[in-house]
Design an enzyme around this catalytic site. Structure first.
Site, PDB file in Angstrom:
ATOM      1  N   ARG A   1      74.548  12.986  70.764  1.00  0.00           N
ATOM      2  CA  ARG A   1      74.253  12.409  69.880  1.00  0.00           C
ATOM      3  C   ARG A   1      73.285  11.355  69.913  1.00  0.00           C
ATOM      4  O   ARG A   1      72.767  10.636  69.193  1.00  0.00           O
ATOM      5  CB  ARG A   1      75.369  12.289  68.863  1.00  0.00           C
TER       6      ARG A   1
ATOM      7  N   ARG B   1      85.618  16.757  52.945  1.00  0.00           N
ATOM      8  CA  ARG B   1      85.681  15.791  54.082  1.00  0.00           C
ATOM      9  C   ARG B   1      85.521  14.372  53.608  1.00  0.00           C
ATOM     10  O   ARG B   1      84.503  14.306  52.882  1.00  0.00           O
ATOM     11  CB  ARG B   1      84.762  16.143  55.226  1.00  0.00           C
TER      12      ARG B   1
ATOM     13  N   LYS C   1      74.960  23.455  61.608  1.00  0.00           N
ATOM     14  CA  LYS C   1      75.367  23.769  63.099  1.00  0.00           C
ATOM     15  C   LYS C   1      76.731  24.663  63.028  1.00  0.00           C
ATOM     16  O   LYS C   1      76.754  25.557  63.603  1.00  0.00           O
ATOM     17  CB  LYS C   1      75.493  22.355  63.695  1.00  0.00           C
TER      18      LYS C   1
ATOM     19  N   ARG D   1      80.116  20.846  49.847  1.00  0.00           N
ATOM     20  CA  ARG D   1      80.920  21.333  51.024  1.00  0.00           C
ATOM     21  C   ARG D   1      82.410  21.230  51.046  1.00  0.00           C
ATOM     22  O   ARG D   1      82.917  20.340  50.457  1.00  0.00           O
ATOM     23  CB  ARG D   1      80.425  20.728  52.701  1.00  0.00           C
TER      24      ARG D   1
ATOM     25  N   ARG E   1      75.040   8.606  57.472  1.00  0.00           N
ATOM     26  CA  ARG E   1      74.921   9.820  58.487  1.00  0.00           C
ATOM     27  C   ARG E   1      73.484  10.284  58.602  1.00  0.00           C
ATOM     28  O   ARG E   1      73.258  10.312  59.938  1.00  0.00           O
ATOM     29  CB  ARG E   1      75.933  10.928  58.154  1.00  0.00           C
TER      30      ARG E   1
END
Ligand code: AP5
Ligand code: MG
Length: 211
Positions: free
Chosen positions: A88, A155, A13, A122, A166
Site C-alpha cells: 500500500r 466494520r 478486492k 457492507r 481511507r
C-alpha cells in the site's frame, strides 16, 4: 501465480479474491484480515493497530512488511498467492520485490461515490470473514452468515468519516503504486463496477491477455 490486488477501499478486492481463489487454488492473503484477526485475538500487534484501523490510517510499514514476510513463508504460500491490500506504499512494494516479487498486479478501478455507497452498506461475518452487502448481497437470514451462522457486523472503519479518511489515504499513499508497477510492466487495470461475476470474467480475460 503470485498476484497483487490493488484498488481503493471498497473496490471489491476481497469479494473477487474469494471468487478467484476457488479456481486458482492459492491462498487469499488480506493484510486487513490479518490485522483484524490480531485485534480480535487481543495480541500485542492487535493492541497496537486497533486505533489505526478504526481511524482509516495506515499501519507502519515495518510492522506490515514483517507480517507479510512471515505469512508468505508459510507452506501454503509456496505455489502462489493473492495479496489483497498489500503493498500500500512504495516502501512496502520495494520490500516485497526483495523477498517475493509478484507476477502480476491487478488494479480495480471504482469511482469514489461507488466506494462510499458500497462501504456504508457492507457487512462482514465476524467468525469467517465472508463479505456481504445489505443492498446487493444480503445474507439469507438478516444478521447471520450463510456460510457459518456467525454474526454479521459492520466494520469499525465503515463509518462515513473513516471511509473518507481511507479514500484520502489511498489517493495519497497507495495510488502511486499504479504508475510504479505500470513502469515495471506488471500491471493490468480492470473496471470494478458491475456484478462480481462480470468483474471475475474481466479478471480472467486480463490475466489471459497478460500471459
Ligand atoms: P483492508 O481490510 O484491506 O481494507 P480496504 O483496502 O479499505 O479495502 P476493503 O476491505 O474495505 O475493500 P475491498 O476492496 O476488499 O472490498 P470488498 O470486497 O469488501 O484494510 C483495513 C485497514 O487495515 C486499513 O485501512 C489499514 O489501517 C490496515 N492495513 C491493511 N493493509 C495495510 C497495509 N498494507 N499497510 C498499512 N496498513 C494496512 O467489497 C466492499 C463492499 O462492496 C461489500 O459490501 C461487497 O459486498 C460489495 N461489492 C464487492 N464487489 C462488488 C461488485 N462487483 N458490485 C457491487 N458490490 C460489490
Ligand atoms: Mg477487503
Amino acid at each position: 501465480m503470485k498476484l497483487i490486488f490493488l484498488g481503493p477501499p471498497g473496490a471489491g478486492k476481497g469479494t473477487l479474491a474469494d471468487l478467484a481463489v476457488e479456481k486458482l487454488k492459492i491462498p487469499h492473503i488480506s493484510t486487513g484480515d490479518l490485522f483484524r484477526a490480531a485485534v480480535k485475538e487481543g495480541t500485542a500487534l492487535g493492541v497496537k493497530v486497533q486505533g489505526i484501523l478504526a481511524s482509516g490510517g495506515l499501519v507502519p510499514d515495518e510492522l506490515t512488511i514483517a507480517l507479510v514476510r512471515e505469512r508468505l513463508a508459510a507452506p501454503d504460500a509456496r505455489s502462489g498467492w493473492i495479496l489483497d491490500g498489500f503493498p500500500r506504499t512504495i516502501p512496502q512494494a520495494e520490500a516485497l520485490e526483495s523477498f517475493a516479487p509478484a507476477d502480476q498486479v491487478v488494479n480495480f478501478e471504482v469511482a469514489d461515490d461507488v466506494v462510499v455507497a458500497r462501504l456504508s452498506t457492507r457487512r462482514v461475518c465476524r467468525a469467517c470473514g465472508k463479505i456481504y452487502n445489505i443492498r446487493s448481497m444480503p445474507p439469507k437470514v438478516a444478521g447471520l452468515c450463510d456460510a457459518c451462522g456467525g454474526e454479521v457486523y459492520t466494520r469499525d472503519d465503515d463509518q462515513e468519516s473513516a471511509i473518507r479518511t481511507r479514500l484520502e489515504t489511498y489517493r495519497r499513499q497507495t495510488e502511486p503504486l499504479i504508475a510504479w508497477y505500470g513502469a515495471r510492466g506488471r500491471l493490468v487495470t480492470i473496471d470494478g463496477v458491475g456484478e462480481p461475476s462480470l468483474v471475475l470474467e474481466r479478471f480472467d480475460a486480463a490475466l489471459a491477455g497478460a500471459r
